[in-house]
Design a protein around this motif. Structure first.
Motif, mmCIF file in Angstrom:
data_model
loop_
_atom_site.group_PDB
_atom_site.id
_atom_site.type_symbol
_atom_site.label_atom_id
_atom_site.label_comp_id
_atom_site.label_asym_id
_atom_site.label_seq_id
_atom_site.Cartn_x
_atom_site.Cartn_y
_atom_site.Cartn_z
ATOM 1 N N GLU A 92 0.407 0.613 4.666
ATOM 2 C CA GLU A 92 -0.130 -0.746 4.620
ATOM 3 C C GLU A 92 -0.191 -1.269 3.192
ATOM 4 N N LEU A 93 -0.556 -0.393 2.259
ATOM 5 C CA LEU A 93 -0.609 -0.815 0.850
ATOM 6 C C LEU A 93 0.784 -1.144 0.321
ATOM 7 N N MET A 94 1.787 -0.386 0.739
ATOM 8 C CA MET A 94 3.156 -0.694 0.335
ATOM 9 C C MET A 94 3.569 -2.075 0.844
ATOM 10 N N GLU A 95 3.278 -2.346 2.116
ATOM 11 C CA GLU A 95 3.620 -3.652 2.683
ATOM 12 C C GLU A 95 2.907 -4.778 1.927
ATOM 13 N N ARG A 96 1.666 -4.505 1.517
ATOM 14 C CA ARG A 96 0.879 -5.530 0.834
ATOM 15 C C ARG A 96 1.525 -5.968 -0.483
ATOM 16 N N VAL A 97 2.214 -5.041 -1.174
ATOM 17 C CA VAL A 97 2.829 -5.384 -2.464
ATOM 18 C C VAL A 97 4.307 -5.746 -2.319
ATOM 19 N N GLY A 98 4.764 -5.953 -1.085
ATOM 20 C CA GLY A 98 6.135 -6.391 -0.863
ATOM 21 C C GLY A 98 7.141 -5.279 -0.688
ATOM 22 N N ALA A 99 6.683 -4.035 -0.551
ATOM 23 C CA ALA A 99 7.580 -2.903 -0.309
ATOM 24 C C ALA A 99 7.597 -2.601 1.190
ATOM 25 N N CYS A 100 8.308 -1.562 1.555
ATOM 26 C CA CYS A 100 8.462 -1.218 2.966
ATOM 27 C C CYS A 100 7.999 0.204 3.205
ATOM 28 N N GLU A 101 7.131 0.390 4.200
ATOM 29 C CA GLU A 101 6.609 1.728 4.459
ATOM 30 C C GLU A 101 7.693 2.694 4.905
ATOM 31 N N ALA A 102 8.833 2.187 5.352
ATOM 32 C CA ALA A 102 9.942 3.061 5.732
ATOM 33 C C ALA A 102 10.590 3.715 4.509
ATOM 34 N N ASP A 103 10.363 3.127 3.324
ATOM 35 C CA ASP A 103 10.968 3.651 2.090
ATOM 36 C C ASP A 103 10.085 4.755 1.508
ATOM 37 N N THR A 104 9.887 5.801 2.280
ATOM 38 C CA THR A 104 9.045 6.922 1.846
ATOM 39 C C THR A 104 9.672 8.234 2.276
ATOM 40 N N TRP A 105 9.295 9.290 1.551
ATOM 41 C CA TRP A 105 9.496 10.659 2.027
ATOM 42 C C TRP A 105 8.097 11.222 2.260
ATOM 43 N N VAL A 106 7.881 11.769 3.406
ATOM 44 C CA VAL A 106 6.583 12.363 3.710
ATOM 45 C C VAL A 106 6.750 13.872 3.845
ATOM 46 N N GLY A 107 5.972 14.615 3.073
ATOM 47 C CA GLY A 107 6.018 16.073 3.111
ATOM 48 C C GLY A 107 4.782 16.636 3.771
ATOM 49 N N ARG A 108 4.958 17.205 4.973
ATOM 50 C CA ARG A 108 3.821 17.792 5.690
ATOM 51 C C ARG A 108 3.861 19.316 5.686
ATOM 52 N N THR A 109 5.045 19.890 5.574
ATOM 53 C CA THR A 109 5.187 21.339 5.625
ATOM 54 C C THR A 109 5.331 21.907 4.220
ATOM 55 N N ASP A 110 5.186 23.223 4.103
ATOM 56 C CA ASP A 110 5.378 23.880 2.806
ATOM 57 C C ASP A 110 6.776 23.633 2.267
#
Length: 558
Positions: free
Chosen positions: A355-373
């Protein structure tokens, strides 16, 4: 008795550290205990008395991972503490919290390994320590939170420069996690400090020694900036005496033992690389994240120059081929590390990040999310590949311009000056026509701007620019060194930040504890500045009848 060996070609590596600075020395020792340290210092004092000369300088070293040349010798003797690498014990408080006692040469990665396995080498441990180890086996997983880039750093060296790293946004630097220190002074006397036990009265501090004497000190009168800071001696009215030695850059004594507070490790740790098409959006996101993300323990930054270097390395160097591809449209990346109590909390924080990314004009899809080791290890590789790639680039350029090195800043500013300091960096770099790459701890407004000189002219221009930045960052209420310490490389910046009068006060404090200016020669201030200072002692040393090296001072030897 530990040997003092001639510093021959066999020991040349001990004349340099990760700053790539090179010094010189005449002898070296590798003490394994506090008593060894005291014996070496006593030998140096005895030799000076016999010849009628001045005791030779002593440069204290750990793992030599520092970037400010604090461990680079400036003549005299090198005391390397890498063999003081024992874990001495484990303590458990009434509230169930743990602390660990170590010698200064214990490496951070080793401590992490012991904690992850809940197994320690416990030879000669007391019954109380063994009982604490038994309790640790069934307690929540523990960690030591200080997180410098180099996990091969020695814990004593980390205390000496008040190290921090990526997670300092959430957990602070080394200082608040140090509960106790043992320090050997130049004359061999020992100061044993436990947090909360020895406090200054205003700017007057009475420092008790194990010999029975008390050293009365007047602390410098400067005011430290309200920002992340590792610039010179920590000073505040009514301060804890232990904080004077943390961050003192090896100039006041030899740390021979540390007691470090541990803390429960978070149950869930996720990492998120957030990509932006403009630097302005990344800065706005950072400001918003500080206000909205309650579980962020790290906010790290990579600018367009850093991302460009990574793209080239990935394409041209096999060792970096495993790096994820970064789209050319991205000019900035902010890495967010979330430390949460459970997965529900982590998902909520992840959603808020998008949501914060969208607020500044970016896209939440433009992320890498690391959940595992495995994912988080890839993200760690990404973070650490940037400085490694820059070092490789400069090493290549040094083949044609051997006089150049990488120039990396270590400055910080208060929260409300983040946009201002980045604007300063961009405008002045462009005006000077210098190539650069910027990364680091944006959550603390602490960016490492690395000038990448192509030749000696760029190198000279970069050094001039850094001195100008030191003045302007100081005017913003910032610090010239936020985590690496001052060492030898940044001592000119220290004078800009505090002024010559306050630097002289620091030198006077050093003289009170180190009368012959033996320790860390050239660190914080030039040797002649220290030697010209009058010791900062409002009263004579009390109880001096107790000899510093007598039987009453022998406590603490291994």
């Amino acid at each position: 008795m530990v040997d003092m060996l001639p510093l021959t070609a066999e020991f040349e590596e001990y004349c340099r550290d990760e700053s790539r600075s090179v010094g010189e020395a005449s002898s070296i020792s590798f003490p394994a205990s506090e008593q060894d340290v005291r014996d070496v210092l006593r030998g140096i004092q005895d030799a000076a008395r016999e010849t009628g000369g001045t005791p030779e300088p002593v440069t204290v070293q750990g793992a030599r991972t520092g970037l400010a040349a604090g461990a680079v010798p400036h003549g005299g003797h090198v005391m390397n503490l890498s063999r003081m690498n024992r874990v001495l014990g484990l303590d458990m408080a009434d509230d169930g919290s743990f602390s660990v006692r170590v010698q200064p040469g214990v490496i951070l990665s080793e401590l992490r390994k012991y904690l992850s396995r809940r197994e320690f080498p416990c030879r000669d441990w007391s019954d109380e320590s063994l009982a604490a180890l038994e309790a640790l086996s069934s307690a929540p997983a523990q960690m030591f939170p200080t997180d410098p880039t180099e996990t091969s750093a020695a814990l004593g060296g980390m205390a000496a420069c008040n190290a921090s790293g990526a997670r300092s946004y959430g957990y602070g630097p080394m200082r608040p996690h140090v509960r106790g220190l043992r320090i050997v002074l130049a004359d061999g006397d020992v100061v044993a400090l436990e947090r909360g036990q020895v406090m200054a009265q205003g700017l007057e501090l009475d420092l008790p020694c194990e010999s029975g004497r008390v050293i009365s000190l007047t602390l410098p009168s400067y005011q430290m900036p309200a920002t992340k800071n590792a610039s010179g001696y920590y000073v505040a009215p009514d301060m804890d005496a232990i904080d004077l030695f943390i961050g003192s850059d090896g100039t006041l004594g030899v740390i021979t033992e540390l007691t470090l507070d541990l803390m429960p490790a978070p149950a869930v740790t996720w990492g998120v690389n957030c990509f932006f098409e403009s630097e302005a959006a990344a800065l706005d996101f950072t400001v918003a994240a500080r206000e909205s993300l309650s579980c962020a323990c790290a906010l790290e930054y990579f600018d367009a120059g850093a991302l460009s270097i990574l793209r080239r390395q990935r394409a041209n160097t096999q060792a970096f081929a495993a790096l994820p591809a970064v789209d050319e449209r991205f000019d900035a990346c902010v890495f967010v590390e979330l430390a949460c109590a459970n997965e529900d909390e982590a998902f909520a924080e992840l959603t808020r990040t998008g949501e914060l990314m969208e607020r500044v004009g970016a896209c939440e899809a433009d992320t890498w999310v690391g959940r595992t080791d495995v994912d988080r290890e890839c993200q760690r590789f990404f973070r650490h590949a940037v400085p490694e790639s820059v070092n490789m680039l400069i090493d290549e350029r040094r083949r044609t311009s051997p006089g150049i090195t990488k120039l990396g800043s270590d400055m910080s500013v208060p929260d409300d000056r983040l946009h201002d300091v980045v604007a300063l960096y961009r405008a002045t770099l462009a005006e000077a026509g210098l190539e650069s790459a910027t990364w680091g701890h944006i959550g603390n407004n602490h960016l490492h701007v690395n000038v990448l000189p192509r030749d000696e002219a760029d190198f000279a221009a970069g050094k001039k620019l850094f001195l100008d930045w030191a003045a302007k960052v100081t005017a913003m209420g910032g610090a010239v060194s936020a985590e690496h310490g001052v060492g030898k490389i940044k001592r000119d910046f220290l004078a800009v930040m505090y002024g010559e009068e306050h630097v002289a006060e620091m030198a006077a404090l050093k003289r009170a504890l180190d009368p012959a200016c033996q320790f860390g020669r050239g660190n914080l201030f030039a040797a002649e500045v220290a030697e010209a200072a009058e010791p900062a002692c409002p009263a004579a040393v009390a109880d001096a009848a107790s000899p510093a090296l007598g039987a009453s001072a022998q406590k603490g030897g291994e």
